[in-house]
Design a protein around this motif. Sequence first.
Motif, PDB file in Angstrom:
ATOM      1  N   CYS A 161       4.337  -7.168 -16.213  1.00  0.00           N
ATOM      2  CA  CYS A 161       3.422  -6.240 -16.453  1.00  0.00           C
ATOM      3  C   CYS A 161       3.835  -4.534 -15.545  1.00  0.00           C
ATOM      4  N   ASN A 162       3.211  -4.283 -14.739  1.00  0.00           N
ATOM      5  CA  ASN A 162       3.566  -2.691 -14.313  1.00  0.00           C
ATOM      6  C   ASN A 162       3.744  -3.351 -12.774  1.00  0.00           C
ATOM      7  N   GLY A 163       5.078  -2.477 -12.424  1.00  0.00           N
ATOM      8  CA  GLY A 163       5.633  -2.575 -10.654  1.00  0.00           C
ATOM      9  C   GLY A 163       5.596  -4.020 -10.726  1.00  0.00           C
ATOM     10  N   ARG A 177      13.613   0.692 -12.112  1.00  0.00           N
ATOM     11  CA  ARG A 177      14.099   1.946 -13.297  1.00  0.00           C
ATOM     12  C   ARG A 177      12.046   2.682 -13.505  1.00  0.00           C
ATOM     13  N   LYS A 178      11.557   1.892 -14.438  1.00  0.00           N
ATOM     14  CA  LYS A 178      10.508   1.382 -14.065  1.00  0.00           C
ATOM     15  C   LYS A 178       9.518   2.317 -13.640  1.00  0.00           C
ATOM     16  N   LEU A 179       9.581   1.011 -12.379  1.00  0.00           N
ATOM     17  CA  LEU A 179       9.392   1.218 -11.044  1.00  0.00           C
ATOM     18  C   LEU A 179       9.256   2.934 -10.704  1.00  0.00           C
ATOM     19  N   ILE A 205      10.232   5.623 -12.214  1.00  0.00           N
ATOM     20  CA  ILE A 205       9.540   6.658 -13.653  1.00  0.00           C
ATOM     21  C   ILE A 205       7.521   7.019 -12.975  1.00  0.00           C
ATOM     22  N   ASN A 206       7.299   5.383 -13.182  1.00  0.00           N
ATOM     23  CA  ASN A 206       5.374   5.103 -12.806  1.00  0.00           C
ATOM     24  C   ASN A 206       5.086   6.040 -11.183  1.00  0.00           C
ATOM     25  N   ALA A 207       5.684   4.903 -10.598  1.00  0.00           N
ATOM     26  CA  ALA A 207       5.486   5.677  -9.057  1.00  0.00           C
ATOM     27  C   ALA A 207       5.263   7.269  -9.020  1.00  0.00           C
ATOM     28  N   VAL A 208       6.009   7.967 -10.195  1.00  0.00           N
ATOM     29  CA  VAL A 208       6.136   9.726  -9.690  1.00  0.00           C
ATOM     30  C   VAL A 208       4.360   9.674 -11.300  1.00  0.00           C
ATOM     31  N   ILE A 209       4.583   9.157 -11.891  1.00  0.00           N
ATOM     32  CA  ILE A 209       4.130   9.538 -13.580  1.00  0.00           C
ATOM     33  C   ILE A 209       2.015   9.345 -13.133  1.00  0.00           C
ATOM     34  N   ASN A 210       2.374   8.362 -12.631  1.00  0.00           N
ATOM     35  CA  ASN A 210       0.722   7.236 -12.511  1.00  0.00           C
ATOM     36  C   ASN A 210      -0.087   8.362 -11.567  1.00  0.00           C
ATOM     37  N   PRO A 211       0.300   7.749 -10.634  1.00  0.00           N
ATOM     38  CA  PRO A 211      -0.920   8.251  -9.524  1.00  0.00           C
ATOM     39  C   PRO A 211      -1.117   9.732  -9.370  1.00  0.00           C
ATOM     40  N   ALA A 235      -3.376  14.004 -19.116  1.00  0.00           N
ATOM     41  CA  ALA A 235      -2.377  13.737 -19.942  1.00  0.00           C
ATOM     42  C   ALA A 235      -1.021  13.535 -19.052  1.00  0.00           C
ATOM     43  N   ASN A 236      -0.141  12.610 -19.709  1.00  0.00           N
ATOM     44  CA  ASN A 236       0.812  12.706 -18.864  1.00  0.00           C
ATOM     45  C   ASN A 236       2.218  14.044 -19.244  1.00  0.00           C
ATOM     46  N   GLY A 237       1.572  14.208 -20.020  1.00  0.00           N
ATOM     47  CA  GLY A 237       2.399  16.092 -20.448  1.00  0.00           C
ATOM     48  C   GLY A 237       1.695  16.907 -19.380  1.00  0.00           C
ATOM     49  N   ALA A 289      11.560  13.368 -19.270  1.00  0.00           N
ATOM     50  CA  ALA A 289      11.401  12.590 -20.628  1.00  0.00           C
ATOM     51  C   ALA A 289      10.202  11.765 -21.282  1.00  0.00           C
ATOM     52  N   VAL A 290      10.546  11.023 -20.007  1.00  0.00           N
ATOM     53  CA  VAL A 290       9.319  10.209 -20.444  1.00  0.00           C
ATOM     54  C   VAL A 290       7.603  10.667 -20.461  1.00  0.00           C
ATOM     55  N   ALA A 291       7.695  11.603 -19.375  1.00  0.00           N
ATOM     56  CA  ALA A 291       6.232  12.392 -19.460  1.00  0.00           C
ATOM     57  C   ALA A 291       6.417  13.151 -20.480  1.00  0.00           C
ATOM     58  N   THR A 307      -2.695   8.822 -22.057  1.00  0.00           N
ATOM     59  CA  THR A 307      -3.619   8.740 -20.121  1.00  0.00           C
ATOM     60  C   THR A 307      -2.677   7.688 -19.512  1.00  0.00           C
ATOM     61  N   SER A 308      -2.029   7.900 -18.244  1.00  0.00           N
ATOM     62  CA  SER A 308      -1.635   6.799 -17.725  1.00  0.00           C
ATOM     63  C   SER A 308      -1.857   5.961 -17.338  1.00  0.00           C
ATOM     64  N   SER A 309      -1.538   4.760 -17.001  1.00  0.00           N
ATOM     65  CA  SER A 309      -2.314   3.381 -17.508  1.00  0.00           C
ATOM     66  C   SER A 309      -3.057   3.238 -16.071  1.00  0.00           C
ATOM     67  N   MET A 310      -2.685   4.275 -14.863  1.00  0.00           N
ATOM     68  CA  MET A 310      -3.288   4.180 -13.730  1.00  0.00           C
ATOM     69  C   MET A 310      -4.742   4.972 -13.868  1.00  0.00           C
TER      70      MET A 310
HETATM   71  O1  KPL Z   1       4.215   3.273 -17.699  1.00  0.00           O
HETATM   72  C1  KPL Z   1       3.438   3.928 -18.023  1.00  0.00           C
HETATM   73  C2  KPL Z   1       1.741   3.659 -17.910  1.00  0.00           C
HETATM   74  O2  KPL Z   1       0.809   4.972 -17.826  1.00  0.00           O
HETATM   75  O3  KPL Z   1       1.891   2.477 -16.827  1.00  0.00           O
HETATM   76  C3  KPL Z   1       3.598   5.215 -18.558  1.00  0.00           C
HETATM   77  C4  KPL Z   1       5.369   5.153 -18.640  1.00  0.00           C
HETATM   78  C5  KPL Z   1       3.468   6.438 -17.709  1.00  0.00           C
HETATM   79  C6  KPL Z   1       3.264   5.553 -20.215  1.00  0.00           C
HETATM   80  O4  KPL Z   1       2.126   6.052 -19.645  1.00  0.00           O
END
Ligand code: KPL
Length: 268
Positions: free
Chosen positions: A71-73, A150-152, A154-160, A168-170, A210-212, A219-222
Motif C-alpha cells: 500500500c501507499n505511504g 524514496r517513494k514516500l 515523491i508522493n509527499a510532493v506530487i499527491n497533495p 494532473a501530475n504533469g 521525472a515521476v511527474a 490523476t494522482s491517487s490522492m
Molecule cells: O504513486 C503515485 C500516486 O498517484 O499515488 C504517483 C507516483 C504520484 C503517480 O500518480
Amino acid sequence: MAKIGILGAGAIGRLVAQRLRKADQEVTLKGREPVQENDAELWLICTKSYQVKEAVAALSPPCDVPLVLLCNGLGPHQTLAGLVSNPLYLGTTTYGARKSEGAVEMTGRGQCWYGHYRGSKAQLGLVHRVLNLALPPAQCFDNVLAPLWRKLAINAVINPLTARDKVANGALLADTYQAEITALVTEMLPVLAAEGQAFTKEALVAQILAVAEATAANTSSMLADRLAHRRTEIDAINGYLCQKAQMQGLSTPRHLALWQQITALGEH
Ligand code: KPL
C-alpha cells in the motif's frame, strides 16, 4: 502454480489479479466480502493504507503465510508488525492503474521495489516470483525502507499538490510550481537524513519531476480519492513524515499545512 490471495480490490489489487491470472496463477481477490476459503500460500495486501489493520485482522491468515504489504505511504507496516507474527515483506510500485465499472486498465507500466521486513525469509523465492509475474521488474532490496522512503518523498510532493489544485501530475512541471516543490523538498531532507535516507536537494527534486513527467497525464491517487469523495492517504504520507519530524525535533510547516489542508478537504 501458486495459490495467491490479494486483499483489496482497488485499481492495483485488480491489476495484480488480472496479470497473475494471465500468468496462470490461482488467484483469490478479496474486497469487502468475507473469504470463503483461506488457503492462499501468499497474501498481497493492496488495500488503502488506512484499511490495512482492519482488513488483515478480518482475514486472520495462518501465521506461516507470508504477507506482502503493497500500500501507499508508511506507518501500516509498523501496525501490521504489531498485529501479526506472519513473515512480512514490504513493497511499492510505480505501475499506474485505473478502475472503471468493475474492469481495470493499466495506465502506466512501472516497476516494483520490495524486500523482507520481519520474520522468516523462507518464502523470499515465492515472493520474488509472484511480484515478477505481477509487477515486473520486481527488484529486491536488502533495506526495504530505502525505496519506501524514496517513494514516500515523491508522493509527499506530487499527491497533495495535485489533490489540492485538482491538476494532473504533469501540471507540476510548470514554472509556477518550482519554488513550492523545492521548499517542500528542502523541508523533507533533514527528516529523511535522520531516517538514514540521504538525498541531495537537486537529486530529489529531479526524481520528483521525472515521476511527474513520466505520469504527466495521470490523476494522482490522492486527487482520484478527492474526486471520488473517498478518504485520502495523506496520513500515511505527509502525516507520517510530520510525525517522524516531530519525534526528531524537526519542523516541517509546509508539509503540516498540506496534511491539514487535504484532511480538511475530505471533511466537506
Ligand atoms: O504513486 C503515485 C500516486 O498517484 O499515488 C504517483 C507516483 C504520484 C503517480 O500518480
